[in-house]
Design a protein around this motif. Structure first.
Motif, PDB file in Angstrom:
ATOM      1  N   ALA A   1       0.907  -1.162   0.187  1.00  0.00           N
ATOM      2  CA  ALA A   1       0.065   0.104   0.001  1.00  0.00           C
ATOM      3  C   ALA A   1       0.783   1.082  -0.056  1.00  0.00           C
ATOM      4  O   ALA A   1       0.558   2.372  -0.754  1.00  0.00           O
ATOM      5  N   GLN A   2       1.825   1.198   0.781  1.00  0.00           N
ATOM      6  CA  GLN A   2       2.792   2.428   0.694  1.00  0.00           C
ATOM      7  C   GLN A   2       3.744   2.615  -0.474  1.00  0.00           C
ATOM      8  O   GLN A   2       3.911   3.833  -1.061  1.00  0.00           O
ATOM      9  N   GLN A   3       4.091   1.328  -1.137  1.00  0.00           N
ATOM     10  CA  GLN A   3       4.577   1.315  -2.533  1.00  0.00           C
ATOM     11  C   GLN A   3       3.862   2.120  -3.366  1.00  0.00           C
ATOM     12  O   GLN A   3       4.251   2.980  -4.491  1.00  0.00           O
ATOM     13  N   SER A   4       2.411   1.991  -3.369  1.00  0.00           N
ATOM     14  CA  SER A   4       1.331   2.313  -4.422  1.00  0.00           C
ATOM     15  C   SER A   4       1.419   4.024  -4.105  1.00  0.00           C
ATOM     16  O   SER A   4       0.954   4.726  -5.020  1.00  0.00           O
ATOM     17  N   ARG A   5       1.651   4.472  -2.976  1.00  0.00           N
ATOM     18  CA  ARG A   5       1.223   5.746  -2.810  1.00  0.00           C
ATOM     19  C   ARG A   5       2.703   6.680  -2.991  1.00  0.00           C
ATOM     20  O   ARG A   5       2.694   7.910  -3.091  1.00  0.00           O
ATOM     21  N   CYS A   6       3.813   6.057  -2.798  1.00  0.00           N
ATOM     22  CA  CYS A   6       5.042   6.483  -3.065  1.00  0.00           C
ATOM     23  C   CYS A   6       5.830   6.460  -4.334  1.00  0.00           C
ATOM     24  O   CYS A   6       6.718   7.125  -4.714  1.00  0.00           O
ATOM     25  N   HIS A   7       5.422   5.480  -5.019  1.00  0.00           N
ATOM     26  CA  HIS A   7       6.049   5.132  -6.256  1.00  0.00           C
ATOM     27  C   HIS A   7       5.037   6.016  -7.395  1.00  0.00           C
ATOM     28  O   HIS A   7       3.960   5.698  -7.585  1.00  0.00           O
TER      29      HIS A   7
END
Length: 365
Positions: free
Chosen positions: A127-133
């Motif tokens: 989930a964090q990857q989807s917000r930061c990538h």
């Protein structure tokens, strides 16, 4: 909009920067102004916009360039006025790529055994990857400190995330809020007038507002008339004679009573501008209500949010502050200011009577 350029010789002493509220906040400045700000000669890493000391900014814009390294992303962000590089460091969750084969096995075991912390951590990481990538063309919000590296101005992010804004609601709200901040704060220079002793003077008006505030808080008064506090300001009015010697004729000017009335009116107006007071009904003998102590105003605001949140238009997101303000003025008093309403909403939220579902939207708990 005024220029951000400032003569270094006119810098406010660094020990006084904390008196400027902009210094402690993430300033929502346009990228163009961030790039043009002048760096302080007293403390490196501090910049000036129109005499306001700035080192933290808040930017919303479109990603127009992207570089990725092992430890960070570098996004070029365009807000329509300019492009600035934003250095966004990866945290440990983003650095851990993990083995997909092992992850599947662990997730299966977790599903059989019940709650699996590793599986939940993997979900959090994804989930964090989807917000930061982010990819070029996506909307990014960045909060961080301004730096100058390799002769280029950039932002070192403390918080950054992708903004999902399919109907441009966030961008429209941002475009309405930022110009207002410029008019009300950033474009008004930060000025302090020193007195002859080198200390910064406290004007009679500031003293008057503090005296009235302290008196109302001490007495826990919810309403009052001007003559209730008028005598408190009498010591602030100079009682010195208007002539230097008996041979001189009296100098024309306002009487002590006129000075007292003028000071009282100015103090009451300033307290209304701050939202501390409001006048429910305008009349010849105004009755001022203390916003934080007016239970009827609090009930009126809660009733508006409770009733209008049931409507389909506001059921999901809650009532916008401008809608609440309009409804309170129609149903309760035309003289309630936005600053007074903001004070009430903040108090209600602190007491857990309401919650903000998003910026400037409120719903009853």
């Amino acid at each position: 909009m005024q220029s951000a350029t400032k003569d270094s010789g006119e810098e406010t002493p660094s020990m006084l920067w904390g008196l400027d509220p902009v210094f402690a906040a993430y300033a929502k400045l346009y990228v163009r102004d961030i790039l043009q700000m002048t760096e302080s000669t007293q403390v490196p890493g501090i910049y000036f916009y129109n005499s306001h000391p700035v080192f933290k900014v808040d930017v919303l814009g479109t990603v127009v360039s992207k570089r990725e390294r092992d430890d960070f992303f570098c996004y070029g962000v365009d807000d329509g006025t300019g492009v600035i590089n934003c250095l966004c460091w990866k945290n440990d969750l983003l650095k851990e790529e993990g083995d997909p084969t092992k992850s599947v096995g662990k997730h299966t075991d977790g599903a059989q055994a019940g709650f699996n912390p590793e599986a939940e951590l993997e979900k959090l990481r994804r989930a964090q990857q989807s917000r930061c990538h982010l990819e070029i063309g996506e909307l990014l919000r960045v909060r961080g400190s301004v730096k100058t590296a390799r002769l280029q101005r950039e932002i070192t992010a403390s918080v950054y995330y992708k903004v999902n804004d399919p109907v441009m609601a966030v961008q429209i709200e941002w475009m309405m809020e930022v110009p207002q901040l410029y008019r009300q704060c950033y474009d008004k220079p930060f000025l302090l007038q020193p007195d002859v002793m080198g200390d910064f003077a406290i004007t009679p008006l500031n003293k008057a507002t503090n005296i009235i505030k302290d008196f109302l808080k001490q007495k826990a008064m919810s309403r009052f008339r001007p003559y209730d506090v008028q005598d408190l300001l009498q010591p602030l009015i100079s009682s010195e004679p208007q002539t230097e010697s008996a041979d001189q004729e009296p100098v024309p000017g306002p009487s002590s009573f006129q000075k007292l009335s003028q000071l009282l009116n100015q103090a009451l107006q300033l307290l209304q501008d701050e939202g501390f007071l409001y006048c429910r009904v305008k009349s010849q003998e105004d009755v001022y209500h203390v916003t934080a102590e007016d239970k009827e105003l609090f009930m009126a605001v809660k009733d508006v949010i409770r009733e209008d949140s049931k409507r389909a238009k506001y059921a999901e997101k809650g009532c916008h502050i401008l809608h609440i303000l309009s409804a309170v003025r129609q149903r309760f008093s035309l003289n309630v200011s936005r600053t007074a309403l903001e004070l009430v909403l903040t108090s209600l939220e602190c007491s857990s009577d309401i919650i903000s579902t998003s910026e400037n939207h409120y719903i009853l708990i």
